[in-house]
Design a protein around this motif. Sequence first.
Motif, PDB file in Angstrom:
ATOM      1  N   CYS A 207      -6.264  20.343   8.839  1.00 51.60           N
ATOM      2  CA  CYS A 207      -6.586  21.714   8.432  1.00 51.60           C
ATOM      3  C   CYS A 207      -7.236  21.697   7.047  1.00 51.60           C
ATOM      4  O   CYS A 207      -7.250  20.668   6.360  1.00 51.60           O
ATOM      5  N   ASP A 208      -7.771  22.853   6.632  1.00 54.26           N
ATOM      6  CA  ASP A 208      -8.456  22.927   5.340  1.00 54.26           C
ATOM      7  C   ASP A 208      -7.546  23.434   4.217  1.00 54.26           C
ATOM      8  O   ASP A 208      -8.023  23.797   3.145  1.00 54.26           O
ATOM      9  N   ARG A 209      -6.242  23.432   4.465  1.00 49.93           N
ATOM     10  CA  ARG A 209      -5.294  23.907   3.459  1.00 49.93           C
ATOM     11  C   ARG A 209      -5.023  22.800   2.453  1.00 49.93           C
ATOM     12  O   ARG A 209      -4.597  21.702   2.826  1.00 49.93           O
ATOM     13  N   VAL A 210      -5.251  23.071   1.183  1.00 47.50           N
ATOM     14  CA  VAL A 210      -5.017  22.074   0.145  1.00 47.50           C
ATOM     15  C   VAL A 210      -3.511  21.856  -0.012  1.00 47.50           C
ATOM     16  O   VAL A 210      -2.752  22.810  -0.196  1.00 47.50           O
ATOM     17  N   GLY A 211      -3.086  20.595   0.063  1.00 42.47           N
ATOM     18  CA  GLY A 211      -1.663  20.293  -0.062  1.00 42.47           C
ATOM     19  C   GLY A 211      -0.835  20.873   1.057  1.00 42.47           C
ATOM     20  O   GLY A 211       0.274  21.373   0.829  1.00 42.47           O
ATOM     21  N   CYS A 212      -1.336  20.817   2.295  1.00 44.33           N
ATOM     22  CA  CYS A 212      -0.620  21.360   3.454  1.00 44.33           C
ATOM     23  C   CYS A 212       0.830  20.859   3.455  1.00 44.33           C
ATOM     24  O   CYS A 212       1.075  19.648   3.421  1.00 44.33           O
ATOM     25  N   PRO A 213       1.820  21.763   3.496  1.00 46.30           N
ATOM     26  CA  PRO A 213       3.228  21.343   3.433  1.00 46.30           C
ATOM     27  C   PRO A 213       3.756  20.724   4.722  1.00 46.30           C
ATOM     28  O   PRO A 213       4.821  20.114   4.726  1.00 46.30           O
TER      29      PRO A 213
END
Length: 258
Positions: free
Chosen positions: A81-87
């Motif tokens: 995904c394009d989420r920075v720092g995906c948890p």
Amino acid sequence: MDATGKTGDAGVSRFGSWWRRALPGGEETQGGVRARSLTRSRSRGTRAATPDERRDLLLAAVRAGFPVAPAAHSAGYRCSCDRVGCPSPAQHPISFAWQTQASTDPEQIDHWLARYPEANFVTATGRAHDVLDVPASAGRLALERIEASGGPGGPVAAIGEDRYLFFTATRGTPDDEDEWWPCELDCHPETLTDHPGLRWHCRGSYVLLPPSSLAGGIEVGWVRGPEQPLPDPLRLLDALTDACAEVGASAEEHWLIG
């Protein structure tokens, strides 16, 4: 209330009372115990499933009535995904509309596999099934005891050596909405590191489904396949909470619905 959800000297389970009133006719799901799925080896992180095996595993899940939706996959040690720092890398649906998107249509599964050939898959809980999610050490211990007693273990999946997922019948949406709450009111699947004990995934939640893969070669595979009948979760709770206590994951704050 202790970690098993019991209150008072009588030892009556709050969750037990909550569930029993929703069971139609008070019937219990029963079924013969079949051989463990050959896909169990994939839970050990040995190899990823081939495209044909991926399709077969997903079709087996939808034949069992499990609604599935595509999820992010690993891109090295990062999430696709394009989420920075995906948890929760590679452990969340691709679409925010996953609850309405989740399907048991084989044609839709084929479409997703063609469009997202590397995707993991999740199954939405609280519709056709719930999931009791425990540390793998507790899951193995509980499953040994359930099988030794001839109890209804139902489908069980393993996320590598980390978690065991026990698929059960669902309570669904009760008539009295005041006594029902969705999982997101308590937690989301990505809060696992904060709440590592027993988790009850019901409406509003999801879990990874075989043949998902995580970073480091971790594979999600069936220990007992989805063809197994879904048991009443109360039949599993005592074994799972006892096993969690024995492996040190029974603190009250570790009992979560979500």
